[in-house]
Motif scaffolding. Structure first.
Motif, PDB file in Angstrom:
ATOM      1  N   ALA B  61       0.839  -1.208   0.000  1.00  0.00           N
ATOM      2  CA  ALA B  61       0.000   0.000   0.000  1.00  0.00           C
ATOM      3  C   ALA B  61       0.869   1.251   0.000  1.00  0.00           C
ATOM      4  CB  ALA B  61      -0.938  -0.015   1.208  1.00  0.00           C
ATOM      5  N   ASN B  62       1.950   1.223   0.762  1.00  0.00           N
ATOM      6  CA  ASN B  62       2.850   2.380   0.796  1.00  0.00           C
ATOM      7  C   ASN B  62       3.469   2.647  -0.565  1.00  0.00           C
ATOM      8  OD1 ASN B  62       2.481   2.957   3.533  1.00  0.00           O
ATOM      9  ND2 ASN B  62       4.161   1.619   4.173  1.00  0.00           N
ATOM     10  N   LYS B  65       0.996   3.897  -2.963  1.00  0.00           N
ATOM     11  CA  LYS B  65       0.396   5.143  -2.506  1.00  0.00           C
ATOM     12  C   LYS B  65      -1.130   5.070  -2.492  1.00  0.00           C
ATOM     13  CE  LYS B  65       4.160   8.393  -3.569  1.00  0.00           C
ATOM     14  NZ  LYS B  65       5.194   7.370  -3.796  1.00  0.00           N
ATOM     15  N   VAL B  66      -1.617   4.002  -1.886  1.00  0.00           N
ATOM     16  CA  VAL B  66      -3.052   3.879  -1.634  1.00  0.00           C
ATOM     17  C   VAL B  66      -3.245   3.600  -0.146  1.00  0.00           C
ATOM     18  CG1 VAL B  66      -3.557   2.989  -3.943  1.00  0.00           C
ATOM     19  CG2 VAL B  66      -3.138   1.377  -2.065  1.00  0.00           C
TER      20      VAL B  66
END
Lengths: 74, 74
Positions: B61-62, B65-66
């Motif tokens: 996710a990092n 970028k969500v």
DNA sequence: TAATATGTAGGCAAATATGCCTATATTTTA
DNA sequence: TAAAATATAGGCATATTTGCCTACATATTA
């Protein structure tokens, strides 16, 4: 978006899981029995000692009757 | 709330991850390199072959970028 | 306070995920 | 279609999680 390392993430996740478990009135032992998990796992997860699987978290969410996203909302 | 077994959950999760990876324009190889994961892991996760850890999903996710919750929204 | 319930700590064997590797299949692009 | 890019398949050694266990610590209740 802020970077969160694995250790900090696991600790924050565990803290949030513990919050929701208590909100739903489960002890670690009750949750473990319903999940057919070993009780030591719940303690390890909540303290951020181990990096458990998404399948386990889905199972926990099902037993607690919360949307899995809630467990990642912190 | 509907019960979703582990296998169905992992397959649905993988499908959703693949969708978001592509939306962000990443190949499996690009994502794996950025994560310092082995490329085979991304393929295994997206196909629901393995039950990866919450720490790995947080890392993904990092990189994408969500919000991590998006990856569990399906 | 004392008793009970709940949670923590850690060792160990078995199960599962992961990295590394080679080969093959599928999809995309020229 | 042919070439290139992307993804799948699977073997194997290593790392990590998990279940099972005993003992200890902390919190709650009588």
């Amino acid at each position: 978006m802020e970077y969160i390392d694995d250790s900090a993430f696991l600790i924050a996740f565990g803290k949030n899981l513990r919050k929701h478990r208590k909100l739903k009135g489960f002890t670690q032992a009750q949750l473990a029995i319903d999940l057919r998990f070993d009780i030591s796992q719940i303690s390890r997860i909540e303290r951020g000692i181990i990096n458990t699987s998404i399948g386990n978290i889905n199972a926990i969410a099902n037993i607690l009757k919360v949307d899995i996203k809630v467990l990642f909302d912190f």
